[in-house]
Structure formats: structure tokens, C-alpha cells
Design an enzyme around this catalytic site. Structure first.
Site, PDB file in Angstrom:
ATOM      1  N   GLU A  42       0.824  -1.207   0.000  1.00 11.24           N
ATOM      2  CA  GLU A  42       0.000   0.000   0.000  1.00 11.24           C
ATOM      3  C   GLU A  42       0.853   1.249   0.000  1.00 11.24           C
ATOM      4  O   GLU A  42       2.004   1.244   0.435  1.00 11.24           O
ATOM      5  CB  GLU A  42      -0.947   0.052   1.208  1.00 11.24           C
ATOM      6  CG  GLU A  42      -2.187  -0.805   1.094  1.00 11.24           C
ATOM      7  CD  GLU A  42      -2.046  -2.143   1.802  1.00 11.24           C
ATOM      8  OE1 GLU A  42      -2.988  -2.953   1.734  1.00 11.24           O
ATOM      9  OE2 GLU A  42      -0.984  -2.382   2.404  1.00 11.24           O
ATOM     10  N   THR A  43       0.229   2.327  -0.469  1.00 11.27           N
ATOM     11  CA  THR A  43       0.784   3.680  -0.423  1.00 11.27           C
ATOM     12  C   THR A  43      -0.308   4.591   0.126  1.00 11.27           C
ATOM     13  O   THR A  43      -1.474   4.451  -0.246  1.00 11.27           O
ATOM     14  CB  THR A  43       1.205   4.152  -1.829  1.00 11.27           C
ATOM     15  OG1 THR A  43       2.275   3.310  -2.304  1.00 11.27           O
ATOM     16  CG2 THR A  43       1.666   5.591  -1.820  1.00 11.27           C
TER      17      THR A  43
END
Length: 292
Positions: A42-43
């Protein structure tokens, strides 16, 4: 941007997270493209607002995988809270996610790294799955499952199907048909399988876990761990308020330590699981700039 390794106090372990401190002005497509560029589980993108607005709902944060935006995810929540806290020594950081308000509380320990614990939304318990049906869907034998515990979908913002396997050997040599499994979950109201077993590598751990998705694997899944915490208390694997360790990422050589607990509230004679908390450490490993 900054990159953190979450659910570990040691660099190059745990689950990596990229955090962008100011995502204002970025379109949805640009955020998704940046997340794909980062190529991490994830970001996150922080969207700063004035202090008065942030005081009640918290700091606005959006979470993206390489394929989609998520309403909630555990290691991005914890890692972003660490990034927002910085060296301020703040005891609490509250995030305003798509799923709602998620508070994170910090504990500073003398001679050791800071520990943070998020409180997830109260769990929603979904269906109990038949082992034979799940076995056919993902290509395992019925004998691979722990027959003493149920396969159940639970959500604390994102639905995971907690799937207990009978031994460490089975989970370490896990080979599943993800496409068929995903199709089954779509029909049954789940999103991802979270495979667990009570035999562990670390004697201190209560569960050994793996989460396979997108034709890959996640080193640490805090949202799934929250679901597992509720499931453990509901089915007697952990006691209410008992903080226990889930180990994950061992097979990837990205060992992660996820600490979980949950409460049980007696509501008109029925035990209701509430106050799910997921915690761990995190360490900053990288800072940089992205040019568009």
C-alpha cells in the site's frame, strides 16, 4: 515522501509503506499511478486540512494498493500515524479514513522503540463457511484444515475470511488457487482469505498467518489481524483483553510482529466483540521526492 517498515522495529523487515505528506492537487488516477510506481502493498496520501477541521475527524488519509483504493488497511494506518507523529512525542494521532475515524495511541518505552496501537471499528461477523466448499474453491484437502475451529468471514472495515489450517507444515507449504478462491469469496461476501494456524515459529506467538493476494503475498496485514483478533476472542483462542502476538511474513523473509486484542461485551446475554486493537512497531527507512 517517506517509507516505513511497519510491524517491525528492524529495518528491512515487516511490511513496507510509502507515505506522501501532501496529496492535495493529485487526482485519483495520479494517486493510483504513484501507488503502482511504488509497487508496495500500500501507499498512503495525507490530505492536510486546517487544525480546526482535523480536530474532530482526524487527519484525512487515503490508502491505495497497486490496483485499487481501500477503505481501510492496518499497516498503512499504523505507518502513516508514525509518520505524522514524527518526533513530536504525541500520545495520540487520529486518522480520517474512507471507513471513518481510526485513533492510534502511542506508548514510549524506556530504552526501546515506540509502540503504537490502533483501535479498529467494531467487527461484523459474517458467514461460517463449510470446509469442503472452501477446500474445493482453493484447491486444498479437507484434512489440511483445523477441524476444531470455524472458517468465518469477519470485517473491521475490510472483510477477511479467517481460515484456520491444521499445522505449520501445511501453512508453510501453502499452494492455493487464488482466482477460484477470489470468485468464491465474491459470491459469499468476503474479500481475502487470511490463513492462520495455532502452531508457530515463535513460541510467544498465538497464531502464524499468511495472506496471499494479487498473485503475491503480504508480509503483514493489520486489517486482517484485527479480524483475527475478534475471531480469536469469539472462538476461545484468546481471552478478552489478552494481548497476543500474530507472526506473519516469515515465509517471505519479512518477519512481522502484530499484537492484537479485543474486548467482549455482554449484551442482553450475548457476548459481543468490541474494541479491537492492533499494534506494533515501525521504523523509517527512506525519504525522497517524486517528480511528475
Amino acid at each position: 515522501m517517506v517509507q516505513w517498515d511497519v510491524f517491525s522495529s528492524r529495518p528491512l523487515e515487516g511490511n513496507s509503506l510509502a507515505v506522501f505528506f501532501d496529496g492535495r492537487g493529485l487526482s485519483d488516477d495520479e494517486m493510483q499511478s504513484i501507488a503502482k510506481e511504488m509497487n508496495l502493498s500500500e501507499t498512503t496520501f495525507i490530505l492536510p486540512r486546517d487544525a480546526a477541521t482535523e480536530r474532530e475527524p482526524g487527519v484525512r488519509v487515503r490508502i491505495f494498493t497497486v490496483r485499487e483504493e481501500l477503505p481501510f488497511a492496518g499497516h498503512p494506518t499504523l505507518g502513516t500515524a508514525f509518520a505524522l507523529r514524527g518526533n513530536s512525542g504525541a500520545e495520540n494521532v487520529t486518522l480520517d479514513l474512507n471507513v471513518g475515524k481510526v485513533p492510534v495511541q502511542f506508548e514510549d518505552r524506556a530504552g526501546g522503540p515506540a509502540f503504537a496501537e490502533m483501535t479498529q471499528i467494531d467487527p461484523n461477523f459474517g458467514i461460517l463457511h463449510e470446509r469442503e466448499t472452501v477446500a474445493r474453491a482453493i484447491g486444498l484437502s479437507v484434512d489440511d484444515f483445523d477441524s476444531s475451529l470455524p472458517i468465518q468471514t469477519v470485517s473491521t472495515g475490510l472483510p477477511y475470511t479467517v481460515t484456520p489450517l491444521k499445522s505449520l507444515a501445511v501453512i508453510q507449504n501453502l499452494r492455493v488457487n487464488l482466482s477460484q478462491g477470489t470468485a468464491y469469496l465474491e459470491k459469499s461476501g468476503g474479500r481475502f482469505f487470511y490463513f492462520v494456524c495455532r502452531e508457530t515459529v515463535d513460541r510467544e506467538a498465538r497464531l502464524h498467518a499468511r495472506m496471499l493476494f494479487y498473485n503475491g503475498e503480504d508480509p503483514a496485514t493489520g486489517s486482517a489481524a484485527g479480524c483475527a483478533a475478534a475471531w480469536m476472542v469469539a472462538h476461545g483462542v484468546a481471552k478478552p483483553e489478552e494481548r497476543v502476538l500474530i507472526e506473519q511474513g516469515v515465509e517471505m523473509r519479512r518477519p512481522s510482529r502484530i499484537f492484537v486484542r479485543a474486548s467482549a461485551l455482554n449484551d442482553l446475554g450475548n457476548n459481543r466483540i468490541v474494541n479491537v486493537r492492533v499494534g506494533g512497531h515501525a521504523v523509517e527507512v527512506m525519504r525522497g521526492e517524486v517528480f511528475l
